[in-house]
Design a protein around this motif. Structure first.
Motif, PDB file in Angstrom:
ATOM      1  N   UNK A 110       1.187  -4.879  11.258  1.00  0.00           N
ATOM      2  CA  UNK A 110       2.321  -4.543  10.393  1.00  0.00           C
ATOM      3  C   UNK A 110       1.865  -4.107   9.002  1.00  0.00           C
ATOM      4  N   UNK A 111       1.105  -4.952   8.323  1.00  0.00           N
ATOM      5  CA  UNK A 111       0.693  -4.639   6.943  1.00  0.00           C
ATOM      6  C   UNK A 111      -0.390  -3.566   6.895  1.00  0.00           C
ATOM      7  N   UNK A 112      -1.538  -3.753   7.597  1.00  0.00           N
ATOM      8  CA  UNK A 112      -2.602  -2.740   7.458  1.00  0.00           C
ATOM      9  C   UNK A 112      -2.241  -1.378   8.035  1.00  0.00           C
ATOM     10  N   UNK A 113      -1.575  -1.345   9.205  1.00  0.00           N
ATOM     11  CA  UNK A 113      -1.190  -0.063   9.792  1.00  0.00           C
ATOM     12  C   UNK A 113      -0.309   0.723   8.828  1.00  0.00           C
ATOM     13  N   UNK A 114       0.680   0.036   8.242  1.00  0.00           N
ATOM     14  CA  UNK A 114       1.622   0.713   7.349  1.00  0.00           C
ATOM     15  C   UNK A 114       0.941   1.165   6.063  1.00  0.00           C
ATOM     16  N   UNK A 115       0.080   0.312   5.503  1.00  0.00           N
ATOM     17  CA  UNK A 115      -0.628   0.681   4.273  1.00  0.00           C
ATOM     18  C   UNK A 115      -1.504   1.914   4.487  1.00  0.00           C
ATOM     19  N   UNK A 116      -2.226   1.939   5.611  1.00  0.00           N
ATOM     20  CA  UNK A 116      -3.122   3.071   5.866  1.00  0.00           C
ATOM     21  C   UNK A 116      -2.326   4.355   6.108  1.00  0.00           C
ATOM     22  N   UNK A 117      -1.235   4.238   6.878  1.00  0.00           N
ATOM     23  CA  UNK A 117      -0.404   5.419   7.134  1.00  0.00           C
ATOM     24  C   UNK A 117       0.173   5.964   5.827  1.00  0.00           C
ATOM     25  N   UNK A 162      -6.662   1.786  -3.040  1.00  0.00           N
ATOM     26  CA  UNK A 162      -6.547   0.327  -3.069  1.00  0.00           C
ATOM     27  C   UNK A 162      -5.717  -0.187  -1.906  1.00  0.00           C
ATOM     28  N   UNK A 163      -4.747   0.604  -1.468  1.00  0.00           N
ATOM     29  CA  UNK A 163      -3.930   0.211  -0.311  1.00  0.00           C
ATOM     30  C   UNK A 163      -4.797   0.108   0.938  1.00  0.00           C
ATOM     31  N   UNK A 164      -5.736   1.049   1.096  1.00  0.00           N
ATOM     32  CA  UNK A 164      -6.642   0.997   2.244  1.00  0.00           C
ATOM     33  C   UNK A 164      -7.557  -0.224   2.147  1.00  0.00           C
ATOM     34  N   UNK A 165      -8.028  -0.523   0.947  1.00  0.00           N
ATOM     35  CA  UNK A 165      -8.874  -1.705   0.757  1.00  0.00           C
ATOM     36  C   UNK A 165      -8.105  -2.977   1.091  1.00  0.00           C
TER      37      UNK A 165
END
Length: 307
Positions: free
Chosen positions: A86-93, A163-166
């Motif tokens: 939920x969190x990492x997929x959305x941040x990377x997208x 930073x979102x990807x990090x």
């Protein structure tokens, strides 16, 4: 002798699966880049979890495996979903709307570093040997080589997206450690359970934020979504939970170093993103780092003293 040969074969299989996982997850950044051209990030990731979860539920049904029904396990599935999808997929997208797929995969290759640091400073569930530390550092050097001068020119630009990807990378590290809670389950069970939980969280958000019924996605975005959901999510989650059990949290996240050059190469080929000429040197460092982090040390035979 036969036992040692069997162990060697088993580790060869696990390392092969690590390479497959790295390739499929490396491709996910290109799939995301294609998907977000006409599909908003939240809806793209909601659809990704729905499709991937449905595929795994069908496979579980065919295999005769049932998901646990107790509340405690589903609570853990929900936590794993937040950390691993939920969190990492959305941040990377969201980040890939402004950064290249290659840069995203490179930043995301820091996962083993954060996993190692969390293990060293907090969970201490695995031995943090000097060799693993050396593997982490060599892999990091390889990643820095791949980034090269081109990435240095991006420092300060699109800082929030980077930073979102990090932050997504930190989530992946936490997910690798939390995933140890599912070692007593078939690898497909936590994979399916976490994806179903993730879909349950993301669908309401997508309906409110994006109103997906008003969207008109292109054929390339739909193909990107299918590749992302089936190959880079459902298949990879099964491999991922298996490797957490066989190689450990740090070993399983070592694929992040492999997916860096793979993801950059895929982005260069399909999206026309430029591949640094130093990538091959970085790849060599990365392969050495992955080997140090994953291949077990041979146990020393005790020396018999005579008197």
């Amino acid at each position: 002798m036969a036992t040692n040969s069997l162990k060697t074969t088993n580790y060869a299989v696990e390392l092969s699966l690590l390479a497959v996982l790295a390739t499929l997850w490396g491709a996910s950044y290109t799939f995301i880049k294609l998907g977000i051209e006409t599909i908003p990030p939240v809806t793209l990731i909601a659809a990704r979890t729905i499709i991937a979860g449905a595929v795994l539920l069908v496979i579980l049904r065919l295999r005769g495996i049932r998901l646990p029904r107790d509340a405690a396990t589903w609570r853990n599935f929900a936590i794993q979903a937040c950390l691993n999808s939920v969190i990492p997929f959305t941040l990377i997208a969201w980040a890939e709307k402004s950064v290249d797929a290659g840069l995203a995969v490179i930043l995301n290759s820091m996962t083993p570093v954060f996993t190692f640091l969390i293990t060293l400073l907090w969970s201490r569930h695995e031995p943090t040997t000097f060799r693993k530390m050396a593997g982490v550092m060599i892999g990091l050097v390889g990643t820095c080589v791949i980034v090269g001068t081109q990435a240095l020119t991006h420092v300060g630009q699109e800082l929030v997206a980077q930073l979102a990807v990090v932050l997504a990378t930190v989530c992946y590290a936490g997910a690798a450690i939390f995933g140890r809670n599912f070692n007593d389950l078939d690898p497909m069970a936590p994979a399916a359970g976490s994806l179903v939980s993730g879909a349950a969280i993301l669908i309401p958000v997508s309906l409110v934020v994006d109103q997906p019924w008003t969207l008109e996605p292109s054929s390339s975005s739909m193909l990107g979504l299918v590749g992302l959901a089936v190959f880079s999510t459902s298949f990879t989650f099964v491999i991922y939970f298996r490797l957490i059990h066989t190689l450990g949290s740090v070993g399983a996240t070592a694929q992040a170093y492999l997916r860096a050059p793979i993801g950059v190469a895929i982005g260069a080929y399909f999206l026309g993103e430029r591949l640094s000429s130093s990538a091959w040197i970085g790849l060599l460092c990365i392969l050495i780092g992955v080997t140090l982090m994953t291949v077990p040390q041979k146990s020393r035979k005790p020396v018999l003293k005579t008197t």
